[in-house]
Design a protein around this motif. Structure first.
Motif, PDB file in Angstrom:
ATOM      1  N   ASP A 137      -1.256  -0.698  10.367  1.00 31.49           N
ATOM      2  CA  ASP A 137      -1.041  -2.058   9.881  1.00 31.49           C
ATOM      3  C   ASP A 137      -1.569  -2.157   8.459  1.00 31.49           C
ATOM      4  O   ASP A 137      -2.781  -2.190   8.240  1.00 31.49           O
ATOM      5  N   VAL A 138      -0.665  -2.186   7.488  1.00 28.80           N
ATOM      6  CA  VAL A 138      -1.069  -2.207   6.083  1.00 28.80           C
ATOM      7  C   VAL A 138      -0.202  -3.216   5.341  1.00 28.80           C
ATOM      8  O   VAL A 138       0.966  -3.438   5.699  1.00 28.80           O
ATOM      9  N   MET A 139      -0.773  -3.827   4.321  1.00 30.07           N
ATOM     10  CA  MET A 139      -0.029  -4.722   3.445  1.00 30.07           C
ATOM     11  C   MET A 139      -0.220  -4.249   2.011  1.00 30.07           C
ATOM     12  O   MET A 139      -1.333  -4.282   1.477  1.00 30.07           O
ATOM     13  N   LEU A 140       0.873  -3.783   1.395  1.00 30.32           N
ATOM     14  CA  LEU A 140       0.812  -3.390  -0.004  1.00 30.32           C
ATOM     15  C   LEU A 140       0.943  -4.634  -0.870  1.00 30.32           C
ATOM     16  O   LEU A 140       1.675  -5.562  -0.528  1.00 30.32           O
ATOM     17  N   MET A 141       0.241  -4.659  -1.974  1.00 30.07           N
ATOM     18  CA  MET A 141       0.343  -5.806  -2.871  1.00 30.07           C
ATOM     19  C   MET A 141       0.277  -5.347  -4.319  1.00 30.07           C
ATOM     20  O   MET A 141      -0.483  -4.431  -4.666  1.00 30.07           O
ATOM     21  N   GLY A 142       1.119  -5.957  -5.144  1.00 27.98           N
ATOM     22  CA  GLY A 142       1.168  -5.603  -6.549  1.00 27.98           C
ATOM     23  C   GLY A 142       2.359  -6.266  -7.209  1.00 27.98           C
ATOM     24  O   GLY A 142       3.095  -7.029  -6.579  1.00 27.98           O
ATOM     25  N   THR A 143       2.564  -5.949  -8.466  1.00 29.01           N
ATOM     26  CA  THR A 143       3.648  -6.543  -9.241  1.00 29.01           C
ATOM     27  C   THR A 143       4.877  -5.638  -9.238  1.00 29.01           C
ATOM     28  O   THR A 143       4.752  -4.428  -9.436  1.00 29.01           O
ATOM     29  N   GLY A 144       6.057  -6.214  -9.002  1.00 23.76           N
ATOM     30  CA  GLY A 144       7.297  -5.451  -9.046  1.00 23.76           C
ATOM     31  C   GLY A 144       7.491  -4.503  -7.896  1.00 23.76           C
ATOM     32  O   GLY A 144       8.064  -3.418  -8.067  1.00 23.76           O
ATOM     33  N   LEU A 145       7.071  -4.875  -6.700  1.00 26.56           N
ATOM     34  CA  LEU A 145       7.175  -3.985  -5.544  1.00 26.56           C
ATOM     35  C   LEU A 145       8.477  -4.149  -4.767  1.00 26.56           C
ATOM     36  O   LEU A 145       8.797  -3.303  -3.928  1.00 26.56           O
ATOM     37  N   ALA A 146       9.207  -5.195  -5.004  1.00 24.50           N
ATOM     38  CA  ALA A 146      10.420  -5.455  -4.223  1.00 24.50           C
ATOM     39  C   ALA A 146      11.377  -4.267  -4.285  1.00 24.50           C
ATOM     40  O   ALA A 146      11.740  -3.795  -5.362  1.00 24.50           O
ATOM     41  N   GLY A 147      11.750  -3.764  -3.095  1.00 24.25           N
ATOM     42  CA  GLY A 147      12.667  -2.640  -3.015  1.00 24.25           C
ATOM     43  C   GLY A 147      12.056  -1.303  -3.349  1.00 24.25           C
ATOM     44  O   GLY A 147      12.775  -0.304  -3.466  1.00 24.25           O
ATOM     45  N   ARG A 148      10.723  -1.234  -3.489  1.00 25.88           N
ATOM     46  CA  ARG A 148      10.086   0.015  -3.935  1.00 25.88           C
ATOM     47  C   ARG A 148       8.929   0.437  -3.035  1.00 25.88           C
ATOM     48  O   ARG A 148       8.065   1.195  -3.450  1.00 25.88           O
TER      49      ARG A 148
END
Length: 349
Positions: free
Chosen positions: A29-40
């Motif tokens: 169970d992980v949540m990635l967070m950052g800028t420009g992650l959509a589709g990547r």
């Protein structure tokens, strides 16, 4: 409902995101967070954050007075206000058991202030300024994506004791195979520090027995020799590295990891980076026999000898650079840290 692990990804370059995806695939169970992650992010969930940059180049300069414990804190920036709001809101709702920060002293401090145990990713170089030291002190653990033998000699013992060294997080399909073809492969990253096509044309003309290939951005020389080809961006860089007779490149995480995984003869031309990141890594790599180090661009007549030296050195592969930890081992370590933090009296309930 299980409590997730948050994973912050810095948006400069691709190595941070690639590490996060590799490790995240091994976490439940992980949540990635950052800028420009959509589709990547593959199939991993993500929280897309507003951009915090002052301009598209992101030189990391904020033009503002700030406390020594911060690296980047421009004033009156709406993107930063909104990204802090989103991260703090997610933390309050999801109550993460751990937060991995790759990398940002400010995000590490935010998570720590929100009562979340943090793991800070330690990059190469002399990162002993107040902001880095505060991030290291506040972290439950430190993750170094490189071999312990490549750590900088100036790193204090207390930092080393908190560090989990994890080479080979980003694993490629090609693995070590003896030999190699008659190609000298020049790997140019997005930094573009070794992208001068005239330089490689001169090198190729000086070593006619070798075929030279440049992958990544590179300028076109005025006179292209027959034994030089410029491929530009490719999708199979790791495979090309694995079969090359000799590899030339900087000291970025991606190319160094691929070279070490494939055990190729390596000529390293470190590029200028903050905190001497590439120079520190290149010095350590050369010290243990993993690369021939060139601090200055070689003269064309020097290439023949450098290639011979790299091949000869490669015949005695340093034992301290053997063994890959892989993302699964990192995921197990992160899970163990989160369990220990939750069980500790000062941890989260």
């Amino acid at each position: 409902m299980s409590r997730p692990i948050g994973y912050y990804i810095h948006h400069h370059g691709h190595g941070h995101r690639q590490r996060a995806i590799a490790i995240g695939q091994s976490l439940d169970d992980v949540m990635l967070m950052g800028t420009g992650l959509a589709g990547r992010t593959g199939n991993l969930p993500f929280l897309d954050l507003p951009d915090d940059r002052l301009d598209a180049s992101f030189a990391g300069i904020d033009h503002a007075d700030r406390p020594a414990s911060l690296h980047y804190a421009p004033l009156d920036h709406e993107g930063i206000r909104q990204r802090i709001r989103r991260m703090a809101g997610w933390i309050a709702e999801a109550r993460p058991r751990l937060m991995v920060v790759d990398v940002s002293a400010e995000v590490a401090m935010l998570a720590r202030l929100a009562s979340v145990p943090t793991v800070y990713v330690r990059l190469s170089g002399k990162r002993l300024d107040p902001a880095h030291l505060d991030a290291f002190r506040g972290a439950t653990g430190l993750l170094a994506p490189f071999h312990e033998a490549m750590d900088d000699d100036d790193i204090p013992i207390w930092i080393r004791e908190k560090t989990f060294h994890a080479p080979g997080i980003i694993q490629s399909d090609p693995h070590y195979a003896p030999g190699g073809d008659s190609t000298v492969l020049v790997v140019v990253g997005r930094g573009g520090g070794i992208s001068d096509g005239e330089r490689w044309a001169a090198a190729a003309r000086a070593t006619p027995a070798w075929r030279w290939r440049v992958i990544g951005p590179c300028t076109m020389p005025c006179d292209m020799p027959d034994n030089l080809e410029l491929r530009g961006w490719v999708d199979d860089a790791d495979a090309q590295i694995a079969t090359a007779g000799v590899v030339i490149g900087g000291a970025g995480d991606g190319v160094v990891s691929a070279v070490l995984s494939a055990r190729r003869p390596y000529i390293c031309l470190p590029e200028p980076r903050p905190f001497d990141e590439q120079m520190s890594k290149a010095n350590s790599l050369a010290a243990v026999g993993g690369a021939i180090l060139c601090r200055e661009p070689p003269h064309p007549r020097e290439w023949s000898d450098l290639i011979d030296r790299a091949i000869a050195q490669n015949q005695q592969w340093p034992t301290c650079l053997t063994g890959e930890s892989g993302p699964q081992r990192v995921a197990e370590w992160l899970n163990s840290l989160s369990v220990a933090a939750m069980e500790h009296k000062g941890g989260i309930a």
